[in-house]
Write a protein that holds these residues in place. Sequence first.
Motif, mmCIF file in Angstrom:
data_model
loop_
_atom_site.group_PDB
_atom_site.id
_atom_site.type_symbol
_atom_site.label_atom_id
_atom_site.label_comp_id
_atom_site.label_asym_id
_atom_site.label_seq_id
_atom_site.Cartn_x
_atom_site.Cartn_y
_atom_site.Cartn_z
ATOM 1 N N GLY A 1 4.860 10.348 -1.815
ATOM 2 C CA GLY A 1 3.711 10.009 -0.980
ATOM 3 C C GLY A 1 3.679 8.537 -0.631
ATOM 4 N N TYR A 2 3.948 7.698 -1.625
ATOM 5 C CA TYR A 2 3.942 6.256 -1.383
ATOM 6 C C TYR A 2 5.090 5.846 -0.459
ATOM 7 C CZ TYR A 2 4.394 1.261 -2.224
ATOM 8 O OH TYR A 2 4.508 -0.090 -2.053
ATOM 9 N N SER A 3 6.260 6.446 -0.654
ATOM 10 C CA SER A 3 7.413 6.124 0.191
ATOM 11 C C SER A 3 7.149 6.497 1.644
ATOM 12 C CB SER A 3 8.662 6.855 -0.318
ATOM 13 O OG SER A 3 9.007 6.432 -1.616
ATOM 14 N N PHE A 4 6.548 7.675 1.857
ATOM 15 C CA PHE A 4 6.238 8.099 3.226
ATOM 16 C C PHE A 4 5.211 7.156 3.861
ATOM 17 C CE2 PHE A 4 3.404 10.486 6.084
ATOM 18 C CZ PHE A 4 4.320 10.872 7.057
ATOM 19 N N ALA A 5 4.147 6.847 3.106
ATOM 20 C CA ALA A 5 3.099 5.975 3.632
ATOM 21 C C ALA A 5 3.649 4.577 3.911
ATOM 22 C CB ALA A 5 1.941 5.894 2.633
ATOM 23 N N LYS A 6 4.501 4.080 3.023
ATOM 24 C CA LYS A 6 5.076 2.749 3.212
ATOM 25 C C LYS A 6 5.966 2.710 4.446
ATOM 26 C CE LYS A 6 8.295 1.353 0.417
ATOM 27 N NZ LYS A 6 9.001 0.865 -0.797
ATOM 28 N N THR A 7 6.756 3.767 4.629
ATOM 29 C CA THR A 7 7.636 3.832 5.800
ATOM 30 C C THR A 7 6.830 3.847 7.094
ATOM 31 O OG1 THR A 7 9.313 5.040 4.532
ATOM 32 C CG2 THR A 7 9.463 5.153 6.934
ATOM 33 N N MET A 8 5.783 4.678 7.135
ATOM 34 C CA MET A 8 4.944 4.754 8.330
ATOM 35 C C MET A 8 4.218 3.433 8.574
ATOM 36 S SD MET A 8 5.494 7.593 9.727
ATOM 37 C CE MET A 8 4.177 7.505 10.952
ATOM 38 N N THR A 9 3.774 2.787 7.500
ATOM 39 C CA THR A 9 3.076 1.499 7.638
ATOM 40 C C THR A 9 4.007 0.434 8.212
ATOM 41 O OG1 THR A 9 1.601 2.004 5.788
ATOM 42 C CG2 THR A 9 1.851 -0.307 6.384
ATOM 43 N N ILE A 10 5.234 0.356 7.683
ATOM 44 C CA ILE A 10 6.200 -0.617 8.197
ATOM 45 C C ILE A 10 6.508 -0.344 9.664
ATOM 46 C CG2 ILE A 10 8.597 -1.404 8.005
ATOM 47 C CD1 ILE A 10 8.367 -0.947 4.980
ATOM 48 N N LEU A 11 6.666 0.939 9.993
ATOM 49 C CA LEU A 11 6.950 1.313 11.384
ATOM 50 C C LEU A 11 5.828 0.872 12.323
ATOM 51 C CD1 LEU A 11 8.712 2.821 13.459
ATOM 52 C CD2 LEU A 11 7.494 4.920 12.834
ATOM 53 N N MET A 12 4.594 1.136 11.910
ATOM 54 C CA MET A 12 3.454 0.774 12.757
ATOM 55 C C MET A 12 3.276 -0.739 12.834
ATOM 56 S SD MET A 12 2.541 3.587 13.965
ATOM 57 C CE MET A 12 1.077 3.047 14.849
ATOM 58 N N MET A 13 3.573 -1.447 11.744
ATOM 59 C CA MET A 13 3.475 -2.915 11.772
ATOM 60 C C MET A 13 4.527 -3.507 12.710
ATOM 61 S SD MET A 13 2.653 -3.782 7.756
ATOM 62 C CE MET A 13 2.366 -5.531 8.023
ATOM 63 N N VAL A 14 5.724 -2.932 12.702
ATOM 64 C CA VAL A 14 6.772 -3.386 13.621
ATOM 65 C C VAL A 14 6.352 -3.138 15.066
ATOM 66 C CG1 VAL A 14 9.133 -2.936 14.409
ATOM 67 C CG2 VAL A 14 8.653 -3.134 11.958
ATOM 68 N N MET A 15 5.770 -1.959 15.304
ATOM 69 C CA MET A 15 5.299 -1.652 16.658
ATOM 70 C C MET A 15 4.195 -2.629 17.082
ATOM 71 S SD MET A 15 5.274 2.533 16.642
ATOM 72 C CE MET A 15 4.629 2.595 18.315
ATOM 73 N N PHE B 1 -1.978 -4.576 12.974
ATOM 74 C CA PHE B 1 -1.054 -5.190 12.027
ATOM 75 C C PHE B 1 -1.763 -5.463 10.701
ATOM 76 C CE2 PHE B 1 1.113 -8.732 10.006
ATOM 77 C CZ PHE B 1 2.448 -8.370 10.113
ATOM 78 N N GLY B 2 -2.952 -6.047 10.778
ATOM 79 C CA GLY B 2 -3.728 -6.325 9.569
ATOM 80 C C GLY B 2 -4.192 -5.060 8.883
ATOM 81 N N LEU B 3 -4.587 -4.057 9.698
ATOM 82 C CA LEU B 3 -5.069 -2.794 9.138
ATOM 83 C C LEU B 3 -3.989 -2.103 8.321
ATOM 84 C CD1 LEU B 3 -7.157 -0.519 8.913
ATOM 85 C CD2 LEU B 3 -6.297 0.371 11.085
ATOM 86 N N PHE B 4 -2.792 -2.018 8.883
ATOM 87 C CA PHE B 4 -1.715 -1.347 8.163
ATOM 88 C C PHE B 4 -1.263 -2.164 6.953
ATOM 89 C CE2 PHE B 4 -1.223 0.817 12.312
ATOM 90 C CZ PHE B 4 -1.356 2.120 11.863
ATOM 91 N N GLY B 5 -1.401 -3.481 7.018
ATOM 92 C CA GLY B 5 -1.121 -4.294 5.843
ATOM 93 C C GLY B 5 -2.094 -3.989 4.717
ATOM 94 N N ILE B 6 -3.380 -3.851 5.070
ATOM 95 C CA ILE B 6 -4.404 -3.507 4.075
ATOM 96 C C ILE B 6 -4.157 -2.110 3.511
ATOM 97 C CG2 ILE B 6 -6.869 -3.035 3.769
ATOM 98 C CD1 ILE B 6 -7.389 -5.221 5.876
ATOM 99 N N LEU B 7 -3.772 -1.166 4.393
ATOM 100 C CA LEU B 7 -3.491 0.200 3.934
ATOM 101 C C LEU B 7 -2.328 0.230 2.940
ATOM 102 C CD1 LEU B 7 -3.890 2.317 7.205
ATOM 103 C CD2 LEU B 7 -5.367 2.322 5.192
#
Length: 312
Positions: A229-243, A276-282
């Motif tokens: 779960g953490y790996s999936f969430a981290k991957t999606m967060t990094i992807l969205m932060m890059v976007m 960017f900030g939101l996904f960092g907080i997530l």
Amino acid sequence: MANREKNFASAVVYVHNAEKRIKKFLKMLIGVMEENFEHSEIICVNDSSTDESQKAIKSASTTATTTSVSVVNMSYFHGLELSINAGVDLSIGDFVFEFDNTNLDFDPAVIMEIYRHSLKGYDIVSASPEKKERFSSKLFYHVFAHYSDMQYKMTTESFRVLSRRVINRISSMNKTVPYRKAIYANCGLKTDNIRYKVVSGDGDSMDGQEKSYRSGLAVDSLILFTEMGYSFAKTMTILMMVMSLLMIVYSVVIYVTSTPVAGWTTTILFLSVAFFGLFGILTIIIKYLQLLVDLVFKRKYYSFEGIEKLTK
């Protein structure tokens, strides 16, 4: 009869709508326990069966002479994990057998085979059938192994034997045991698995309610005991932060090289920075939740396999 084992043996049997199998299974188990142990008990956990399982248990128990047979009737359907926990909590044996089902697809001699193997220094010895694993089970164990750091490779098991030391350690490690196999694999004690040749059996003995429960248990276990779960969430967060970063760059480029609609650049920049900030907080929140899960379900102060005294 003179060479029967001195250790007290307990057997906990999970029963759910098993009236067609439990009588034969229980008679076999009574025979094995009385033939091999001086003191033994059998605890049948009736998990809110809607058939005549309870009557079948009472009928089979009349064949017992030296083995104590009891039945725990659960108030409502609890599922395998909590039901077995209830039986183990009531057991008093030096060694405790856990039977996850009443499908008699093994030679009764396998029961004593895994017990004697445990006497060689293994605190947990499980028995698994030598047959092709179902795709869903194979996929679950593969994902579980990939996203966890457990050295013990889990597989489909029919039953197992535990030493009292395991039960005491599990009780000190965890207040609740949502998935016993994961807890056992993570307890730090010596574990082994024996595969047996399938001799007969009743096939898939689970009804719809039990299948639904086990599917939910698989998902819960992957979330609680692995990093999936953490790996999936981290991957999606990094992807969205890059976007979000790309959108910031894109907005600046558009602002410099062309004439955008009034307010467009400001709006896009604000949204990009905000996301960017939101996904960092997530990411921080998800990591915090992962730590809480580790502390609650995988916590242990220290773990050792054994103590060896070298001097007198």
